[in-house]
Design an enzyme around this catalytic site. Structure first.
Site, PDB file in Angstrom:
ATOM      1  N   LYS A  41       0.929  -1.121  -0.033  1.00 40.35           N
ATOM      2  CA  LYS A  41       0.041   0.048  -0.179  1.00 40.35           C
ATOM      3  C   LYS A  41       0.969   1.106   0.097  1.00 40.35           C
ATOM      4  CE  LYS A  41       0.951   1.483   4.437  1.00 40.35           C
ATOM      5  NZ  LYS A  41       1.827   2.490   4.490  1.00 40.35           N
ATOM      6  N   ALA A 100      10.336  -2.858   6.097  1.00 40.12           N
ATOM      7  CA  ALA A 100      10.570  -1.819   6.628  1.00 40.12           C
ATOM      8  C   ALA A 100      10.817  -0.386   5.704  1.00 40.12           C
ATOM      9  CB  ALA A 100      11.667  -1.582   7.523  1.00 40.12           C
ATOM     10  N   GLY A 158       7.796   1.255   4.433  1.00 35.96           N
ATOM     11  CA  GLY A 158       6.694   2.143   4.279  1.00 35.96           C
ATOM     12  C   GLY A 158       5.589   1.391   3.178  1.00 35.96           C
ATOM     13  N   ALA A 218       3.971  -1.301   3.987  1.00 36.15           N
ATOM     14  CA  ALA A 218       3.011  -2.625   4.698  1.00 36.15           C
ATOM     15  C   ALA A 218       3.352  -3.934   4.159  1.00 36.15           C
ATOM     16  CB  ALA A 218       1.705  -2.146   4.324  1.00 36.15           C
ATOM     17  N   GLY A 244       4.997  -6.381   5.886  1.00 41.05           N
ATOM     18  CA  GLY A 244       4.571  -7.307   6.831  1.00 41.05           C
ATOM     19  C   GLY A 244       3.160  -7.416   7.117  1.00 41.05           C
ATOM     20  N   SER A 245       2.354  -6.301   6.970  1.00 39.73           N
ATOM     21  CA  SER A 245       0.848  -6.285   6.893  1.00 39.73           C
ATOM     22  C   SER A 245       0.439  -7.284   5.809  1.00 39.73           C
ATOM     23  CB  SER A 245       0.436  -5.123   7.171  1.00 39.73           C
ATOM     24  OG  SER A 245       0.902  -4.236   8.009  1.00 39.73           O
ATOM     25  N   ALA A 246       0.827  -7.138   4.545  1.00 38.98           N
ATOM     26  CA  ALA A 246       0.406  -7.791   3.476  1.00 38.98           C
ATOM     27  C   ALA A 246       0.631  -9.298   3.755  1.00 38.98           C
ATOM     28  CB  ALA A 246       1.216  -7.411   2.296  1.00 38.98           C
ATOM     29  N   ASP A 257      -2.093  -1.729   9.947  1.00 40.70           N
ATOM     30  CA  ASP A 257      -2.444  -1.453   8.373  1.00 40.70           C
ATOM     31  C   ASP A 257      -3.006  -3.070   8.041  1.00 40.70           C
ATOM     32  OD1 ASP A 257      -1.474   1.086   8.064  1.00 40.70           O
ATOM     33  OD2 ASP A 257       0.960   0.320   7.762  1.00 40.70           O
TER      34      ASP A 257
HETATM   35  O1  C5P Z   1      -0.033  -1.189  14.608  1.00 43.25           O
HETATM   36  P1  C5P Z   1       1.666  -1.205  14.158  1.00 43.25           P
HETATM   37  O2  C5P Z   1       1.946  -2.264  15.086  1.00 43.25           O
HETATM   38  O3  C5P Z   1       1.706  -1.501  12.847  1.00 43.25           O
HETATM   39  O4  C5P Z   1       2.103  -0.193  14.590  1.00 43.25           O
HETATM   40  C1  C5P Z   1       3.684  -0.054  14.885  1.00 43.25           C
HETATM   41  C2  C5P Z   1       3.965   0.971  15.592  1.00 43.25           C
HETATM   42  O5  C5P Z   1       3.839   2.152  14.946  1.00 43.25           O
HETATM   43  C3  C5P Z   1       3.090   1.339  16.822  1.00 43.25           C
HETATM   44  O6  C5P Z   1       3.635   0.479  17.914  1.00 43.25           O
HETATM   45  C4  C5P Z   1       3.331   2.759  17.021  1.00 43.25           C
HETATM   46  O7  C5P Z   1       4.552   3.225  17.707  1.00 43.25           O
HETATM   47  C5  C5P Z   1       3.274   3.614  15.748  1.00 43.25           C
HETATM   48  N1  C5P Z   1       2.004   3.896  15.351  1.00 43.25           N
HETATM   49  C6  C5P Z   1       1.361   4.966  15.883  1.00 43.25           C
HETATM   50  N2  C5P Z   1       0.009   5.306  15.540  1.00 43.25           N
HETATM   51  C7  C5P Z   1      -0.622   4.491  14.506  1.00 43.25           C
HETATM   52  C8  C5P Z   1       0.100   3.452  13.897  1.00 43.25           C
HETATM   53  C9  C5P Z   1       1.364   2.896  14.424  1.00 43.25           C
HETATM   54  O8  C5P Z   1       2.134   5.527  16.626  1.00 43.25           O
HETATM   55  N3  C5P Z   1      -1.941   4.927  14.276  1.00 43.25           N
END
Ligand code: C5P
Length: 312
Positions: free
Chosen positions: A14, A107, A109, A111, A113-115, A147
Site C-alpha cells: 500500500k 521496513a 513504508g 506495509a 509485513g501487514s500484507a 495496516d
Molecule cells: O499497528 P502497528 O503494529 O503497525 O504499529 C507499529 C507502531 O507504529 C506502533 O507501536 C506505534 O509506535 C506506531 N503507530 C502509531 N500510530 C498509529 C499506527 C502506528 O503511533 N496509528
C-alpha cells in the site's frame, strides 16, 4: 468437505496518498486520517498441512538474515502470529508450514509485513476450513497491526482510528506510480517518535487539527492525475526526512525526473512518485533509476484487490 493440502494467497503493498497524524494517544498509537491505496506489488504466502508451526522466507529481504533489516522467521513474524490468532479464534490446532515469498521490501513504508499477515489469514482460513467471514478477518487483522485490515480489504479506503477503521472509497480510474526504494529500512515507531519530538519542539504543527483528506479524495474521484499529484500529503514525511536526510534528494530526484507529485510512502523510506499514465510511469522509472539515489525502482498501479487466495 476435504480441506486442501496447500493454499497460496497474495496481498498487495500500500501507499498512503494522504496521511494526517494526530497527537499521541494514551495507548501509544496516534489518531490517523489516511487514504490507503493498494498497489500492484505483491507478497505471497503458501501454507501447507503441518505439525505445529514453521516458517520459511524467500525473495526480498531473505538475504538480510541476521542483519538490521532481517525479517524474523519465528513467532515475532506477523505471519506466525496471524496463524496463532486464527487458530485460537476458530478453536483449531495451529498446524501449518508457512512460506512467505516476498517482493515487497521490509521496513519500507509499504506495509509488507501487514500484507504477509493478511495473506496468511486468508490462506490459513482456506487450509483449515475455518470459514471466517470478512468481518471476522478484519477484526483479527486489526489485532495484528494498524495496516493489516487494509491489506485484507485492498482497493482504496479512508482509514481512521489508528488506521484500522476503514471506509471503502470508489476510485474512478487506475493510478500509475513509481516506487523508489531506498537502501535501508526505517522503523515505524522511530518515525512516529521523531514526529512527537519535532512537535514538542514546535518545529511542525501539533496535529490537534487533522489535515483534511478531501483534496485527495476529490482528486481520486474526479482526476486528473496532476490534481492528485498536488494533493498528496504525509505528516510522517518531515520526521522521515529528519531521520534520513538523504530522502530529501530522493524526493527531488523524483520531481526532477518528471513526477506529477512525490511523497514518502507511510513511514518511509520508499518514495512514491505519481505519473500521468503507464508509459509515463515507465519513463519516470528509468529517469529515477538514473538519478542513482534508489536501490530499486518499481512501476506499479492501483487500486488492486486485497488479500486473495491464488487459484492453483
Ligand atoms: O499497528 P502497528 O503494529 O503497525 O504499529 C507499529 C507502531 O507504529 C506502533 O507501536 C506505534 O509506535 C506506531 N503507530 C502509531 N500510530 C498509529 C499506527 C502506528 O503511533 N496509528
Amino acid at each position: 468437505m476435504r480441506t486442501p493440502d496447500a493454499v497460496t494467497a497474495r496481498a498487495p503493498a500500500k501507499i498512503n496518498a494522504h496521511l494526517a497524524v494526530g497527537p499521541l494517544r494514551p495507548d501509544g498509537f496516534h489518531e490517523l486520517r489516511t487514504v490507503y491505496l493498494a498497489v500492484s506489488l505483491f507478497d505471497t504466502v503458501t501454507v501447507r498441512a503441518g505439525d505445529g508451526l514453521s516458517l520459511a522466507l524467500t525473495g526480498e529481504g531473505a538475504e538480510a538474515a541476521g542483519g538490521p533489516d532481517a525479517v524474523p522467521t519465528d513467532n515475532r513474524n506477523l505471519v506466525w502470529r496471524a496463524a496463532e490468532l486464527l487458530a485460537d479464534h476458530a478453536g483449531v490446532r495451529a498446524d501449518a508450514t508457512l512460506e512467505i515469498a516476498k517482493s515487497i521490501p521490509a521496513a519500507a513504508g509499504l506495509a509488507g509485513g501487514s500484507a504477509d499477515a493478511a495473506a496468511a489469514l486468508v490462506a490459513l482460513d482456506a487450509l483449515w476450513g475455518t470459514r471466517a467471514d470478512r468481518d471476522d478477518l478484519l477484526a483479527l487483522a486489526a489485532q495484528l497491526g494498524s495496516d493489516v485490515p487494509f491489506s485484507v480489504l485492498g482497493g482504496v479506503a479512508l482509514g481512521t482510528g489508528r488506521g484500522e477503521q476503514l471506509t471503502p472509497v470508489l476510485a474512478r480510474r487506475s493510478w500509475h506510480w513509481v516506487l523508489g526504494i531506498a537502501g535501508e529500512g526505517l522503523s515505524t515507531p522511530s518515525v512516529y517518535a521523531e514526529l512527537d519530538r519535532l512537535r514538542a519542539e514546535g518545529r511542525v504543527p501539533d496535529g490537534r487539527t487533522l489535515l483534511p483528506a478531501e483534496p485527495v479524495l476529490a482528486a481520486l474521484r474526479t482526476g486528473p492525475a496532476a490534481a492528485l499529484g498536488t494533493a498528496l500529503a504525509n505528516d510522517l514525511q518531515a520526521p522521515a526526512l529528519g531521520l534520513r536526510p538523504a530522502l530529501r534528494r530522493a524526493l527531488r530526484a523524483a520531481t526532477d525526473a518528471g513526477a506529477l507529485g512525490a511523497l514518502v510512502s507511510g513511514s518511509g523510506p520508499t518514495v512514491a512518485a505519481l505519473a500521468e499514465d503507464e508509459p509515463a510511469a515507465v519513463r519516470l522509472a528509468a529517469a529515477m533509476a538514473g538519478e542513482g539515489v534508489f536501490r530499486t525502482v518499481r512501476v506499479v498501479a492501483g487500486p488492486v484487490a486485497g488479500a486473495r487466495v491464488v487459484p492453483g
